[in-house]
Design an enzyme around this catalytic site. Structure first.
Site, PDB file in Angstrom:
ATOM      1  N   ALA A   1      22.748   8.578  34.508  1.00 20.68           N
ATOM      2  CA  ALA A   1      23.272   9.595  33.603  1.00 20.68           C
ATOM      3  C   ALA A   1      22.167  10.582  33.252  1.00 20.68           C
ATOM      4  O   ALA A   1      20.992  10.230  33.194  1.00 20.68           O
ATOM      5  CB  ALA A   1      23.817   8.941  32.334  1.00 20.68           C
TER       6      ALA A   1
ATOM      7  N   THR B   1      25.255  11.916  29.575  1.00 12.28           N
ATOM      8  CA  THR B   1      26.027  11.468  28.429  1.00 12.28           C
ATOM      9  C   THR B   1      26.850  12.617  27.868  1.00 12.28           C
ATOM     10  O   THR B   1      26.348  13.714  27.656  1.00 12.28           O
ATOM     11  CB  THR B   1      25.119  10.882  27.345  1.00 12.28           C
ATOM     12  OG1 THR B   1      24.513   9.685  27.840  1.00 12.28           O
ATOM     13  CG2 THR B   1      25.873  10.543  26.092  1.00 12.28           C
TER      14      THR B   1
ATOM     15  N   ASN C   1      11.814  14.398  28.154  1.00 17.92           N
ATOM     16  CA  ASN C   1      12.959  15.255  27.822  1.00 17.92           C
ATOM     17  C   ASN C   1      13.383  15.032  26.378  1.00 17.92           C
ATOM     18  O   ASN C   1      13.280  13.926  25.851  1.00 17.92           O
ATOM     19  CB  ASN C   1      14.130  14.993  28.785  1.00 17.92           C
ATOM     20  CG  ASN C   1      15.119  13.979  28.255  1.00 17.92           C
ATOM     21  OD1 ASN C   1      15.992  14.298  27.455  1.00 17.92           O
ATOM     22  ND2 ASN C   1      14.968  12.723  28.694  1.00 17.92           N
TER      23      ASN C   1
ATOM     24  N   MET D   1      16.530  16.658  25.528  1.00 21.82           N
ATOM     25  CA  MET D   1      17.700  17.497  25.784  1.00 21.82           C
ATOM     26  C   MET D   1      18.680  17.483  24.614  1.00 21.82           C
ATOM     27  O   MET D   1      19.222  18.511  24.225  1.00 21.82           O
ATOM     28  CB  MET D   1      18.403  17.051  27.060  1.00 21.82           C
ATOM     29  CG  MET D   1      17.507  17.043  28.301  1.00 21.82           C
ATOM     30  SD  MET D   1      16.825  18.649  28.732  1.00 21.82           S
ATOM     31  CE  MET D   1      18.273  19.469  29.342  1.00 21.82           C
ATOM     32  N   GLY D   2      18.942  16.296  24.061  1.00 24.30           N
ATOM     33  CA  GLY D   2      19.835  16.214  22.909  1.00 24.30           C
ATOM     34  C   GLY D   2      21.309  16.233  23.269  1.00 24.30           C
ATOM     35  O   GLY D   2      22.123  16.848  22.562  1.00 24.30           O
ATOM     36  N   PHE D   3      21.665  15.547  24.368  1.00 22.83           N
ATOM     37  CA  PHE D   3      23.076  15.446  24.770  1.00 22.83           C
ATOM     38  C   PHE D   3      23.727  16.830  24.905  1.00 22.83           C
ATOM     39  O   PHE D   3      24.835  17.070  24.419  1.00 22.83           O
ATOM     40  CB  PHE D   3      23.882  14.610  23.783  1.00 22.83           C
ATOM     41  CG  PHE D   3      23.587  13.138  23.786  1.00 22.83           C
ATOM     42  CD1 PHE D   3      22.820  12.538  24.772  1.00 22.83           C
ATOM     43  CD2 PHE D   3      24.075  12.331  22.763  1.00 22.83           C
ATOM     44  CE1 PHE D   3      22.551  11.180  24.760  1.00 22.83           C
ATOM     45  CE2 PHE D   3      23.817  10.960  22.743  1.00 22.83           C
ATOM     46  CZ  PHE D   3      23.052  10.390  23.735  1.00 22.83           C
TER      47      PHE D   3
ATOM     48  N   SER E   1      29.040   7.952  30.830  1.00 22.28           N
ATOM     49  CA  SER E   1      28.204   7.631  29.674  1.00 22.28           C
ATOM     50  C   SER E   1      28.681   8.433  28.476  1.00 22.28           C
ATOM     51  O   SER E   1      28.791   9.659  28.542  1.00 22.28           O
ATOM     52  CB  SER E   1      26.738   7.962  29.981  1.00 22.28           C
ATOM     53  OG  SER E   1      25.922   7.744  28.847  1.00 22.28           O
TER      54      SER E   1
ATOM     55  N   SER F   1      19.447   6.806  23.228  1.00 17.62           N
ATOM     56  CA  SER F   1      18.684   8.033  23.431  1.00 17.62           C
ATOM     57  C   SER F   1      17.837   8.314  22.194  1.00 17.62           C
ATOM     58  O   SER F   1      18.321   8.208  21.070  1.00 17.62           O
ATOM     59  CB  SER F   1      19.618   9.214  23.685  1.00 17.62           C
ATOM     60  OG  SER F   1      18.902  10.440  23.643  1.00 17.62           O
TER      61      SER F   1
ATOM     62  N   ASN G   1      16.829  11.227  21.349  1.00 16.40           N
ATOM     63  CA  ASN G   1      16.897  12.665  21.078  1.00 16.40           C
ATOM     64  C   ASN G   1      18.065  13.103  20.203  1.00 16.40           C
ATOM     65  O   ASN G   1      18.271  14.295  19.991  1.00 16.40           O
ATOM     66  CB  ASN G   1      16.943  13.425  22.410  1.00 16.40           C
ATOM     67  CG  ASN G   1      15.713  13.144  23.251  1.00 16.40           C
ATOM     68  OD1 ASN G   1      14.598  13.124  22.745  1.00 16.40           O
ATOM     69  ND2 ASN G   1      15.924  12.898  24.537  1.00 16.40           N
ATOM     70  N   THR G   2      18.854  12.155  19.709  1.00 14.73           N
ATOM     71  CA  THR G   2      19.899  12.436  18.723  1.00 14.73           C
ATOM     72  C   THR G   2      19.548  11.685  17.451  1.00 14.73           C
ATOM     73  O   THR G   2      19.470  10.447  17.464  1.00 14.73           O
ATOM     74  CB  THR G   2      21.291  11.999  19.227  1.00 14.73           C
ATOM     75  OG1 THR G   2      21.639  12.774  20.381  1.00 14.73           O
ATOM     76  CG2 THR G   2      22.343  12.202  18.153  1.00 14.73           C
TER      77      THR G   2
ATOM     78  N   LYS H   1      23.835   0.749  27.124  1.00 13.55           N
ATOM     79  CA  LYS H   1      22.523   1.200  27.593  1.00 13.55           C
ATOM     80  C   LYS H   1      21.526   1.038  26.459  1.00 13.55           C
ATOM     81  O   LYS H   1      21.723   1.572  25.367  1.00 13.55           O
ATOM     82  CB  LYS H   1      22.582   2.652  28.050  1.00 13.55           C
ATOM     83  CG  LYS H   1      21.300   3.121  28.726  1.00 13.55           C
ATOM     84  CD  LYS H   1      21.500   4.458  29.425  1.00 13.55           C
ATOM     85  CE  LYS H   1      20.286   4.847  30.256  1.00 13.55           C
ATOM     86  NZ  LYS H   1      20.521   6.084  31.032  1.00 13.55           N
TER      87      LYS H   1
ATOM     88  N   THR I   1      16.644   0.574  31.622  1.00  9.72           N
ATOM     89  CA  THR I   1      16.593   1.000  30.230  1.00  9.72           C
ATOM     90  C   THR I   1      16.754   2.514  30.149  1.00  9.72           C
ATOM     91  O   THR I   1      16.716   3.209  31.170  1.00  9.72           O
ATOM     92  CB  THR I   1      15.207   0.662  29.612  1.00  9.72           C
ATOM     93  OG1 THR I   1      14.205   1.443  30.276  1.00  9.72           O
ATOM     94  CG2 THR I   1      14.886  -0.811  29.751  1.00  9.72           C
ATOM     95  N   ASN I   2      16.835   2.982  28.903  1.00  5.95           N
ATOM     96  CA  ASN I   2      16.793   4.413  28.624  1.00  5.95           C
ATOM     97  C   ASN I   2      15.327   4.871  28.646  1.00  5.95           C
ATOM     98  O   ASN I   2      14.435   4.119  29.020  1.00  5.95           O
ATOM     99  CB  ASN I   2      17.434   4.694  27.261  1.00  5.95           C
ATOM    100  CG  ASN I   2      18.132   6.041  27.213  1.00  5.95           C
ATOM    101  OD1 ASN I   2      17.616   7.037  27.704  1.00  5.95           O
ATOM    102  ND2 ASN I   2      19.311   6.084  26.609  1.00  5.95           N
TER     103      ASN I   2
END
Length: 344
Positions: free
Chosen positions: A70, A94, A119, A121-123, A148, A184, A186-187, A224, A252-253
């Site tokens: 993903a 995702t 990264n 990115m933040g979804f 995802s 993640s 990043n959120t 995940k 893993t992430n």
């Protein structure tokens, strides 16, 4: 060929902006998928999956053990082309219930010397409704599709369950399995959903919804996890997954750690680290999960796969399948072909 000629061109796109190279690559693959005969030609060079590579995991028949992780094709715009590169399955997303632009740019960084990527990115994605519409237009893809799903940034934590359920409901008929991304970095607040109480509530709701949507049966739901969890935290998470009936784990992430890249000029950039620094961490995490569950809970191993030996190591650690993302950036499509040949 890729590293000597193609990669230098990609790395110069957008004055070195990694996200521009990513987007240009995706759109190039998308256009390729629309040219008659182009996908077949690409498949003859890269897409052959040797006989005997197929395997059945959590009830799904995979033509090959190597999947696209993903994050590479969040909105599913290049799905016809990925099989031609030798991938046995693809995971989109995702994706979130609400479309969102993600974090401010720049937000994707190559640490070339370390074969790593950071990264934040933040979804960034067009939303689960848009993805459902796109998938409706494809028809059969010829390989299993994972989806995802994650939490929208604007959705408060106490409303997260509803957010995930909305995306599952919209996309259920199109995915072969669903990955619940609670890891993640990043959120804001997302990783709190890995805590036992939050996770049990979320997975129970998704399982019940899946049973309804499946008229009494459920498509596989996977979780995940982050590579930054302690062994005891992983064990607690696995206990919840086993109780709820989760079909598998993706390990893993990306990591918030910077082990191995501490002295790189970009190491201070916020975000999740992937690529070579994850090789050891991912293998240890997969081995721990396999040992803790006695192999009863299938694992998709992802993180730090940059050559066939890395894939073999994850499979030897107990993974049933593997996924690649950062390795594709540094080694190109020949990596997938090499892994497929090595694993059969």
């Amino acid at each position: 060929m890729y590293r000597r000629f193609v990669r230098p061109v990609l790395y110069r796109l957008g004055k070195g902006d990694a996200e521009i190279a990513h987007e240009q690559t995706l759109h190039g693959l998308r256009r390729l998928g629309r040219v008659p005969g182009a996908v077949s030609a690409l498949s003859r060079s890269y897409g052959a999956i040797p006989a005997g590579a197929a395997r059945t995991v959590f009830g799904i028949r995979f033509p090959g053990p190597v999947g696209l992780a993903a994050g590479m094709d969040k909105n599913g715009i290049a799905l016809p082309a990925w099989r031609a590169l030798g991938f046995g399955f693809v995971e989109v997303g995702t994706v979130t219930a609400q479309p969102q632009p993600g974090n401010e740019k720049p937000r994707l960084f190559r640490l070339v010397e370390d074969e790593a990527v950071i990264n934040r990115m933040g979804f960034n994605n067009l939303g689960s409704a848009a993805l459902a519409e796109r998938l409706e237009g494809y028809g059969p893809l010829g390989y299993p599709l994972g989806v995802s799903i994650g939490k929208s940034k604007v959705t408060p934590l106490d409303k997260a369950v509803d957010d995930y359920v909305i995306s599952l409901r919209r996309l259920y008929q199109y995915g072969d399995y669903f990955a619940v991304n609670v890891s993640s970095p990043n959120t804001p607040g997302l990783r709190a959903l890995q805590d036992a109480g939050h996770l049990r509530e979320l997975l129970t709701a998704l399982h019940l919804e899946a049973v309804v949507l499946g008229n009494g049966s459920s498509k596989p739901i996977l979780v995940k996890i982050a590579p930054d969890l302690t062994p005891s935290a992983i064990d607690e998470l696995l206990g919840v997954c086993t109780d709820v009936g989760v079909a598998g784990i993706i390990a893993t992430n990306t990591t918030i750690g910077r082990v191995g890249v501490e002295n790189h000029p970009l190491a201070s950039e916020a975000g999740g680290l992937s690529g070579r620094p994850l090789t050891e961490i991912a293998a240890k995490t997969v081995a721990h999960i396999h040992a803790e569950t006695g192999g009863a809970l299938p694992v998709i191993g992802v993180g730090g796969i940059l050559d066939p030996d890395d894939a073999v190591r994850l499979l030897d650690a107990g993974a049933s399948l593997v996924q690649v993302y950062s390795g594709l950036i540094y080694r190109g499509p020949g990596l997938i072909r090499s892994i497929n040949r090595r694993l059969t």
